[in-house]
Scaffold this active site. Sequence first.
Site, PDB file in Angstrom:
ATOM      1  N   CYS A 251     -16.300   3.149  -0.175  1.00  0.00           N
ATOM      2  CA  CYS A 251     -15.192   2.304   0.294  1.00  0.00           C
ATOM      3  C   CYS A 251     -14.788   2.602   1.735  1.00  0.00           C
ATOM      4  CB  CYS A 251     -14.002   2.434  -0.642  1.00  0.00           C
ATOM      5  SG  CYS A 251     -13.225   4.060  -0.657  1.00  0.00           S
TER       6      CYS A 251
ATOM      7  N   GLN B 140     -10.202  -3.232  -3.607  1.00  0.00           N
ATOM      8  CA  GLN B 140     -11.454  -2.612  -3.182  1.00  0.00           C
ATOM      9  C   GLN B 140     -12.564  -2.880  -4.189  1.00  0.00           C
ATOM     10  OE1 GLN B 140     -12.244  -0.583  -0.257  1.00  0.00           O
ATOM     11  NE2 GLN B 140     -14.227  -1.192  -1.101  1.00  0.00           N
TER      12      GLN B 140
ATOM     13  N   ARG C 170       0.879  -1.174   0.000  1.00  0.00           N
ATOM     14  CA  ARG C 170       0.000   0.000   0.000  1.00  0.00           C
ATOM     15  C   ARG C 170       0.914   1.221   0.000  1.00  0.00           C
ATOM     16  NH1 ARG C 170      -5.399   0.926   1.795  1.00  0.00           N
ATOM     17  NH2 ARG C 170      -5.770   2.999   2.671  1.00  0.00           N
TER      18      ARG C 170
ATOM     19  N   ASP D  11     -17.096   8.553  -3.005  1.00  0.00           N
ATOM     20  CA  ASP D  11     -15.927   8.456  -2.135  1.00  0.00           C
ATOM     21  C   ASP D  11     -15.683   9.858  -1.586  1.00  0.00           C
ATOM     22  OD1 ASP D  11     -13.727   7.508  -0.792  1.00  0.00           O
ATOM     23  OD2 ASP D  11     -12.595   6.924  -2.568  1.00  0.00           O
TER      24      ASP D  11
ATOM     25  N   HIS E 144      -7.018   1.032  -6.966  1.00  0.00           N
ATOM     26  CA  HIS E 144      -7.311   0.275  -5.745  1.00  0.00           C
ATOM     27  C   HIS E 144      -8.088  -0.983  -6.133  1.00  0.00           C
ATOM     28  CE1 HIS E 144      -7.653  -0.626  -1.654  1.00  0.00           C
ATOM     29  NE2 HIS E 144      -8.389   0.368  -1.203  1.00  0.00           N
TER      30      HIS E 144
ATOM     31  N   ARG F 204     -14.033  -7.205   1.706  1.00  0.00           N
ATOM     32  CA  ARG F 204     -12.599  -7.075   1.462  1.00  0.00           C
ATOM     33  C   ARG F 204     -11.888  -8.364   1.876  1.00  0.00           C
ATOM     34  NH1 ARG F 204     -10.260  -2.048   1.261  1.00  0.00           N
ATOM     35  NH2 ARG F 204      -8.376  -3.239   0.767  1.00  0.00           N
TER      36      ARG F 204
END
Length: 298
Positions: A250, A131, A101, A211, A128, A278
Amino acid sequence: MTRHFLDIDQVSPATLRGVLDRAHALKRDDHSVRGTLANKAVALIFEKPSTRTRVSFERGVVQMGGQPIILDTSAMAIGHGESLADTARVLSRYVDAIVLRTSRHAKLLELAENATVPVINALTELSHPCQIMADIQTFEERRGPITGKKVAWIGDCNNVAKSWIHAAPALGFQLVFATPDELWCGSNAPGVSNVRDPAVAAADADAVITDVFVSMNDSDGERRRAALKGYQVDDALMARANKDAIFLHCLPARRGEEVAASVIDGPQSAVWDEAENRLHAQKAILAWCMGDQGAARA
């Protein structure tokens, strides 16, 4: 050949479908990949803060019989001048997969280029993918196969949105953005469009997604908030979507900014299932990366 999971558009549609099907199966039967990582270790490298990504990967590795090794770059040689290439070569001698990450996609690519074990993208500034695999799993739990459905994205065209763009042509769904011109990422991918008006994007949608308006690495927060004024997902906007449409985010969320509390905490919200998934989606990804033939069709 080493199986990396770096971006959705670098994985075949058949493989994506297989990984998603495996994620659904894993949620129904948590024991089917137990032992896949027996006597194996997975390095989890975090340059950026994380709640869901860290806990879901760490727990997933344990459930698969493996050992997660959590690494903070500030405490590694990489944080004090060692190259990513050398780090990749060394870690490949110790562990069986690497999850990264990071704030720079170029770091992910350098790590993967020099590692001899699978590398998984746990977030960069450009994408991502883990996700989005969990998001699509959540959608399919609520609304059935995503192929042929309409998904509306409201707000900034950020890294999460870009991974949705990668997924749309691969899985055959319509992705309609409502994004101001100055924040639009300019995609011409099949099935992807930007109508700018949130009400038009949400009309007859099967899912509405947003988001945060300002992401972790954004230094122009006030400009972004000003551009996105009027892009909040509220009850009126959700009413434009299909009656059985779901809301996705998310997380973390800022209630009252990109989404109204009545939406994220309301009956159409699937964000808590989305967060849980996830775990299941990433176990399916790990299984595929490790060569488990049950994890994919291709």
